[in-house]
Motif scaffolding. Sequence first.
Motif, PDB file in Angstrom:
ATOM      1  N   UNK A  44      39.226 -13.026  39.000  1.00  0.00           N
ATOM      2  CA  UNK A  44      39.292 -12.423  37.668  1.00  0.00           C
ATOM      3  C   UNK A  44      40.413 -11.394  37.588  1.00  0.00           C
ATOM      4  N   UNK A  45      40.524 -10.562  38.625  1.00  0.00           N
ATOM      5  CA  UNK A  45      41.597  -9.549  38.659  1.00  0.00           C
ATOM      6  C   UNK A  45      42.966 -10.224  38.675  1.00  0.00           C
ATOM      7  N   UNK A  46      43.078 -11.318  39.449  1.00  0.00           N
ATOM      8  CA  UNK A  46      44.351 -12.052  39.525  1.00  0.00           C
ATOM      9  C   UNK A  46      44.724 -12.630  38.167  1.00  0.00           C
ATOM     10  N   UNK A  47      43.739 -13.204  37.453  1.00  0.00           N
ATOM     11  CA  UNK A  47      43.997 -13.769  36.127  1.00  0.00           C
ATOM     12  C   UNK A  47      44.456 -12.699  35.155  1.00  0.00           C
ATOM     13  N   UNK A  48      43.817 -11.533  35.207  1.00  0.00           N
ATOM     14  CA  UNK A  48      44.175 -10.440  34.302  1.00  0.00           C
ATOM     15  C   UNK A  48      45.595  -9.946  34.594  1.00  0.00           C
ATOM     16  N   UNK A  65      30.713 -13.426  45.165  1.00  0.00           N
ATOM     17  CA  UNK A  65      30.936 -12.366  44.164  1.00  0.00           C
ATOM     18  C   UNK A  65      32.326 -11.763  44.338  1.00  0.00           C
ATOM     19  N   UNK A  66      32.700 -11.474  45.588  1.00  0.00           N
ATOM     20  CA  UNK A  66      34.041 -10.921  45.850  1.00  0.00           C
ATOM     21  C   UNK A  66      35.142 -11.889  45.417  1.00  0.00           C
ATOM     22  N   UNK A  67      34.930 -13.170  45.682  1.00  0.00           N
ATOM     23  CA  UNK A  67      35.917 -14.191  45.300  1.00  0.00           C
ATOM     24  C   UNK A  67      36.067 -14.250  43.783  1.00  0.00           C
ATOM     25  N   UNK A  68      34.936 -14.225  43.056  1.00  0.00           N
ATOM     26  CA  UNK A  68      34.991 -14.266  41.591  1.00  0.00           C
ATOM     27  C   UNK A  68      35.705 -13.044  41.037  1.00  0.00           C
ATOM     28  N   UNK A  69      35.432 -11.877  41.615  1.00  0.00           N
ATOM     29  CA  UNK A  69      36.069 -10.647  41.134  1.00  0.00           C
ATOM     30  C   UNK A  69      37.566 -10.662  41.411  1.00  0.00           C
ATOM     31  N   UNK A  70      37.968 -11.141  42.598  1.00  0.00           N
ATOM     32  CA  UNK A  70      39.398 -11.219  42.930  1.00  0.00           C
ATOM     33  C   UNK A  70      40.114 -12.203  42.013  1.00  0.00           C
TER      34      UNK A  70
END
Length: 317
Positions: A306-310, A299-304
């Motif tokens: 996603x934040x990086x892509x944004x 979950x942390x990896x997916x959120x990071x």
Amino acid sequence: MNSSVSTVPITFTIYSSLGLYNFALVICIFVLYVSGVCINLFLVVVICMEPRLHRPMYVLLVNLALSGVMGSSSVCPNIIKHLIANRQETSLEGCLAQVFFTNVYGGCIFCILALMAYDRYVSICKPLLYHSIMTPAKVKLMLMGVYFVLSSSSAVQVYLTSRLRLCRHTVDKLLCDSLVIANLSCTKTTLISVYGLCCAICAIIFPCFLVILSYVHIFIVVLKTSKESQRKALQTCTPHLVTFINFSVASFFGVIYNRLSYEVPKAVNVLTCINFFVIPPLLHPIIYGIKMKEIRQSINKMMKDKITQVSFRKPHC
């Protein structure tokens, strides 16, 4: 099915007696139901998108989550509709459909928990043989067997129940089950009672026995290992044990309530229903999400990511 019977709607009288609590119940059930569906689907997406989670335990966890969504979705929308509507009625066909899905839901949760206990048993007690025993093909075959047996047995129970001729059409409960419809029939039939008992033994008692047997073997093996191994085994088994105990307690109170439904307050009716169909599907993914390190990391990896892509998509001055 008797055509004259199928056209007569079944009326749920309990909703009119809830009075001022209707609005509060609508909000409560709606929030818990939507939260449970969202959390379960989020857990399914995390496991499906993370390659390292494509292992038997997590495949079973996906099926546990989807079973929870099925169970709550077969009950909550109807309850909310009846709480809002002026007339709390449903057709016999709709009632039987609810019986089918709620039966499959209860059986699926117990059977999947039994498969998860077996997975933990093989992982801890026979680690060298784990990958040869718990292969993806065998896991899929076991799950297909669970769904086939439960769907078939529930379909037979619904068919037998649909053959009953009903003399009454009012129910003082929040939802339909086979016992409710059987109590509305003109004559008492032992066939449905005996068949229902056999289904309960196969779908509830037998899986519970397998879970207990698996953990007896696990504890015997773990007690002979080092403190560090005991800690790791406990950390691995805790989410499953908490989930199993939570659902078993909810099921126990549900069964007791079914037998004493005319002797308990209306509030107990509501709480028992929520405790079985709403709370477990909401708690199970939360328990696994908090306790299982690999899910938290994913979950942390997916959120990071996603934040990086944004951040990369933002225009730079």
